[in-house]
Design an enzyme around this catalytic site. Structure first.
Site, PDB file in Angstrom:
ATOM      1  N   ASN A 111       0.851  -1.194   0.000  1.00 16.16           N
ATOM      2  CA  ASN A 111       0.000   0.000   0.000  1.00 16.16           C
ATOM      3  C   ASN A 111       0.893   1.252   0.000  1.00 16.16           C
ATOM      4  O   ASN A 111       1.703   1.445   0.913  1.00 16.16           O
ATOM      5  CB  ASN A 111      -0.895  -0.059   1.253  1.00 16.16           C
ATOM      6  CG  ASN A 111      -1.811   1.138   1.346  1.00 16.16           C
ATOM      7  OD1 ASN A 111      -1.376   2.268   1.128  1.00 16.16           O
ATOM      8  ND2 ASN A 111      -3.061   0.919   1.687  1.00 16.16           N
ATOM      9  N   HIS A 125       1.054   6.220   1.815  1.00 12.30           N
ATOM     10  CA  HIS A 125       1.860   7.179   2.571  1.00 12.30           C
ATOM     11  C   HIS A 125       3.053   7.716   1.795  1.00 12.30           C
ATOM     12  O   HIS A 125       3.685   8.680   2.228  1.00 12.30           O
ATOM     13  CB  HIS A 125       2.228   6.605   3.935  1.00 12.30           C
ATOM     14  CG  HIS A 125       0.984   6.412   4.752  1.00 12.30           C
ATOM     15  ND1 HIS A 125       0.128   7.463   5.034  1.00 12.30           N
ATOM     16  CD2 HIS A 125       0.406   5.306   5.256  1.00 12.30           C
ATOM     17  CE1 HIS A 125      -0.921   6.998   5.703  1.00 12.30           C
ATOM     18  NE2 HIS A 125      -0.776   5.701   5.848  1.00 12.30           N
ATOM     19  N   HIS A 183      -5.601   3.334  -1.388  1.00 12.44           N
ATOM     20  CA  HIS A 183      -6.924   3.616  -0.827  1.00 12.44           C
ATOM     21  C   HIS A 183      -7.316   5.023  -1.265  1.00 12.44           C
ATOM     22  O   HIS A 183      -6.735   6.005  -0.805  1.00 12.44           O
ATOM     23  CB  HIS A 183      -6.846   3.520   0.706  1.00 12.44           C
ATOM     24  CG  HIS A 183      -8.160   3.728   1.397  1.00 12.44           C
ATOM     25  ND1 HIS A 183      -8.299   3.625   2.760  1.00 12.44           N
ATOM     26  CD2 HIS A 183      -9.395   4.043   0.925  1.00 12.44           C
ATOM     27  CE1 HIS A 183      -9.563   3.859   3.088  1.00 12.44           C
ATOM     28  NE2 HIS A 183     -10.239   4.126   1.991  1.00 12.44           N
ATOM     29  N   ARG A 208      -9.498   7.783  -0.771  1.00 13.31           N
ATOM     30  CA  ARG A 208     -10.441   8.217   0.258  1.00 13.31           C
ATOM     31  C   ARG A 208     -11.339   9.340  -0.263  1.00 13.31           C
ATOM     32  O   ARG A 208     -10.937  10.097  -1.146  1.00 13.31           O
ATOM     33  CB  ARG A 208      -9.675   8.731   1.484  1.00 13.31           C
ATOM     34  CG  ARG A 208      -9.121   7.624   2.336  1.00 13.31           C
ATOM     35  CD  ARG A 208      -8.437   8.183   3.564  1.00 13.31           C
ATOM     36  NE  ARG A 208      -8.217   7.144   4.538  1.00 13.31           N
ATOM     37  CZ  ARG A 208      -9.072   6.840   5.519  1.00 13.31           C
ATOM     38  NH1 ARG A 208     -10.177   7.532   5.687  1.00 13.31           N
ATOM     39  NH2 ARG A 208      -8.808   5.865   6.361  1.00 13.31           N
ATOM     40  N   ARG A 261      -7.012  12.489   0.954  1.00 14.49           N
ATOM     41  CA  ARG A 261      -5.927  13.009   1.809  1.00 14.49           C
ATOM     42  C   ARG A 261      -4.551  12.505   1.380  1.00 14.49           C
ATOM     43  O   ARG A 261      -3.548  13.084   1.739  1.00 14.49           O
ATOM     44  CB  ARG A 261      -6.181  12.667   3.279  1.00 14.49           C
ATOM     45  CG  ARG A 261      -6.071  11.218   3.585  1.00 14.49           C
ATOM     46  CD  ARG A 261      -6.193  10.961   5.071  1.00 14.49           C
ATOM     47  NE  ARG A 261      -7.561  11.122   5.539  1.00 14.49           N
ATOM     48  CZ  ARG A 261      -8.023  10.548   6.645  1.00 14.49           C
ATOM     49  NH1 ARG A 261      -7.215   9.817   7.394  1.00 14.49           N
ATOM     50  NH2 ARG A 261      -9.270  10.698   7.028  1.00 14.49           N
ATOM     51  N   GLU A 278      -8.583   0.115  -2.880  1.00 16.68           N
ATOM     52  CA  GLU A 278      -9.411   0.074  -1.666  1.00 16.68           C
ATOM     53  C   GLU A 278     -10.327   1.286  -1.705  1.00 16.68           C
ATOM     54  O   GLU A 278      -9.868   2.400  -1.987  1.00 16.68           O
ATOM     55  CB  GLU A 278      -8.543   0.181  -0.417  1.00 16.68           C
ATOM     56  CG  GLU A 278      -7.645  -1.000  -0.189  1.00 16.68           C
ATOM     57  CD  GLU A 278      -6.726  -0.763   1.004  1.00 16.68           C
ATOM     58  OE1 GLU A 278      -6.766   0.320   1.612  1.00 16.68           O
ATOM     59  OE2 GLU A 278      -5.955  -1.670   1.315  1.00 16.68           O
ATOM     60  N   THR A 321      -8.102   3.244   8.589  1.00 19.30           N
ATOM     61  CA  THR A 321      -9.292   2.395   8.666  1.00 19.30           C
ATOM     62  C   THR A 321      -9.317   1.702  10.029  1.00 19.30           C
ATOM     63  O   THR A 321      -8.416   0.932  10.354  1.00 19.30           O
ATOM     64  CB  THR A 321      -9.253   1.336   7.531  1.00 19.30           C
ATOM     65  OG1 THR A 321      -8.868   1.997   6.330  1.00 19.30           O
ATOM     66  CG2 THR A 321     -10.582   0.679   7.350  1.00 19.30           C
ATOM     67  N   GLU A 359     -10.752  -9.739   3.239  1.00 27.49           N
ATOM     68  CA  GLU A 359      -9.472  -9.382   3.854  1.00 27.49           C
ATOM     69  C   GLU A 359      -9.762  -9.198   5.332  1.00 27.49           C
ATOM     70  O   GLU A 359     -10.642  -8.409   5.714  1.00 27.49           O
ATOM     71  CB  GLU A 359      -8.912  -8.095   3.233  1.00 27.49           C
ATOM     72  CG  GLU A 359      -7.566  -7.725   3.857  1.00 27.49           C
ATOM     73  CD  GLU A 359      -6.867  -6.566   3.154  1.00 27.49           C
ATOM     74  OE1 GLU A 359      -6.997  -6.429   1.929  1.00 27.49           O
ATOM     75  OE2 GLU A 359      -6.202  -5.788   3.871  1.00 27.49           O
ATOM     76  N   HIS A 403      -3.357  -4.775   7.828  1.00 28.18           N
ATOM     77  CA  HIS A 403      -3.448  -3.617   8.720  1.00 28.18           C
ATOM     78  C   HIS A 403      -2.521  -3.770   9.915  1.00 28.18           C
ATOM     79  O   HIS A 403      -2.624  -4.737  10.671  1.00 28.18           O
ATOM     80  CB  HIS A 403      -4.875  -3.332   9.216  1.00 28.18           C
ATOM     81  CG  HIS A 403      -5.092  -1.854   9.409  1.00 28.18           C
ATOM     82  ND1 HIS A 403      -4.622  -1.185  10.507  1.00 28.18           N
ATOM     83  CD2 HIS A 403      -5.649  -0.916   8.620  1.00 28.18           C
ATOM     84  CE1 HIS A 403      -4.908   0.091  10.382  1.00 28.18           C
ATOM     85  NE2 HIS A 403      -5.521   0.294   9.240  1.00 28.18           N
TER      86      HIS A 403
HETATM   87  N1  PXP Z   1      -5.705  -3.336   4.126  1.00 30.56           N
HETATM   88  C1  PXP Z   1      -6.672  -2.405   4.155  1.00 30.56           C
HETATM   89  C2  PXP Z   1      -8.030  -2.806   3.687  1.00 30.56           C
HETATM   90  C3  PXP Z   1      -6.414  -1.088   4.590  1.00 30.56           C
HETATM   91  O1  PXP Z   1      -7.413  -0.176   4.616  1.00 30.56           O
HETATM   92  C4  PXP Z   1      -5.107  -0.756   4.967  1.00 30.56           C
HETATM   93  C5  PXP Z   1      -4.788   0.659   5.389  1.00 30.56           C
HETATM   94  O2  PXP Z   1      -5.079   1.536   4.348  1.00 30.56           O
HETATM   95  C6  PXP Z   1      -4.119  -1.742   4.909  1.00 30.56           C
HETATM   96  C7  PXP Z   1      -4.437  -3.034   4.509  1.00 30.56           C
HETATM   97  C8  PXP Z   1      -2.684  -1.474   5.266  1.00 30.56           C
HETATM   98  O3  PXP Z   1      -2.564  -1.130   6.594  1.00 30.56           O
HETATM   99  P1  PXP Z   1      -1.154  -0.581   7.134  1.00 30.56           P
HETATM  100  O4  PXP Z   1      -0.901   0.711   6.410  1.00 30.56           O
HETATM  101  O5  PXP Z   1      -1.350  -0.432   8.592  1.00 30.56           O
HETATM  102  O6  PXP Z   1      -0.122  -1.613   6.767  1.00 30.56           O
END
Ligand code: PXP
Length: 244
Positions: A10, A13, A46, A48, A52, A73, A104, A154, A194
Site C-alpha cells: 500500500n 503514505h 486507498h 479516500r 488526503r 481500496e 481504517t 481481507e 493492517h
Molecule cells: N488493508 C486495508 C483494507 C487497509 O485499509 C489498509 C490501510 O489503508 C491496509 C491493509 C494497510 O494497513 P497498514 O498501512 O497499517 O499496513
C-alpha cells in the site's frame, strides 16, 4: 507445503509525503517501478473520499502504466464505484470509511447492511474485478460476505497488531485463525492486513490459508529507517565534492 503468500504494498503514505509539498516527489510511478522490480504482487491504494493521500490522477496513472496489478481500496459509495468502473483495477477491496479517522479503524459491518451492499455488489457481476470485503475476524461477518456471493475477504488485523505490541494478542490471533479456517470451510479466499510489521507478521503468515497480505505504513516508514543513512551519506558526499 504452504503456498507463497502474495504481497500487496500500500503506497498511500508515499502520497502523504508527496502531498506535503506541491511537487511530484516522491514520485508514485517510480515507487511502483521499484515494487515491480522487487517482485511485489500488487500495488494497493486507498482512494479516500477526502483524497488526503492518493488522488484520482494517481489511480488513473498507476492503472495506465500497469507496472503491477492495481488493488483499489474504497468505500461502498456511488462516487467510488464509478471511479472503480472507469479505472478497471484488477481487484477492489471494500472498506468502511469515516472522514475523521486517522486510518481504517475496523472491518466493514456487512451483516447489518446486507440490502445496501447486495445492490452495490450486484453491479460488479459483469466486471472483471476481483471484489473483496475488509472485515473483522468475525464468523458472522464472513458469512454475510458469503451471502452476498463475494468470494474474497481481507481480515482486519489492526486489533491484533495493537495487542501484539502490548504482548496481549493471543485471543485476537485465535479469532483470526478461526476466521481463516472458516473461510476455507465455506470456500472464501482469505487475505489479511493492517498494522503488520516484521515482528507481528510472522504469526499471521503461519496461518495456512491466508494467501495475500496488504501492508503499507510499516513498509514505507521502515524504508526511512533503512534508507536515511545512505541518503544522507550520499548528500554529504555531494556537498563536499560538488565537482565530481
Ligand atoms: N488493508 C486495508 C483494507 C487497509 O485499509 C489498509 C490501510 O489503508 C491496509 C491493509 C494497510 O494497513 P497498514 O498501512 O497499517 O499496513
Amino acid at each position: 507445503m504452504k503456498k507463497k503468500i502474495r504481497l500487496g504494498v500500500n503506497i498511500d503514505h508515499v502520497a502523504t509525503l508527496r502531498n506535503a509539498r506541491n511537487e511530484n516527489f516522491p514520485d508514485l510511478l517510480r515507487v511502483a517501478e521499484i515494487l515491480r522490480d522487487c517482485n511485489v504482487d500488487l500495488i494497493t491504494v486507498h482512494l479516500r473520499e477526502d483524497r488526503r493521500h492518493i488522488n484520482d490522477k494517481d489511480v488513473e496513472e498507476l492503472k495506465n502504466r500497469n507496472y503491477l496489478p492495481l488493488n483499489l481500496e474504497m468505500a461502498a459509495t456511488d462516487e467510488m464505484k464509478n471511479i472503480c468502473f472507469k479505472t478497471n483495477p484488477s481487484s477492489c477491496c471494500i472498506v468502511p470509511e469515516r472522514r475523521e479517522e486517522l486510518t481504517t479503524e475496523g472491518g466493514l459491518d456487512v451483516k447489518n447492511q446486507l440490502d445496501y451492499l447486495g445492490e452495490f455488489v450486484s453491479e460488479f457481476k459483469d466486471k472483471d474485478i476481483k471484489l473483496s470485503f475488509f472485515v473483522d475476524p468475525d464468523i458472522d461477518q464472513i458469512d454475510a460476505v458469503a451471502k452476498l456471493g463475494v468470494k474474497i475477504i481481507e481480515i482486519h488485523t489492526g486489533k491484533f497488531a495493537i495487542n501484539f505490541h502490548k504482548k496481549n494478542h493471543h485471543l485476537e490471533l485465535n479469532r483470526i485463525k478461526q476466521a481463516a479456517e472458516h473461510c476455507l470451510e465455506i470456500g472464501i479466499d482469505c487475505h489479511a492486513g493492517h498494522g503488520l510489521n516484521f515482528d507481528n507478521v510472522k504469526e499471521i503468515s503461519k496461518i495456512p490459508n491466508i494467501i495475500e497480505l496488504n501492508v503499507g505504513h510499516f513498509l514505507i516508514s521502515n524504508a526511512i529507517m533503512d534508507g536515511l543513512d545512505m541518503t544522507i551519506r550520499k548528500f554529504m558526499k555531494i556537498i563536499n565534492h560538488p565537482s565530481i
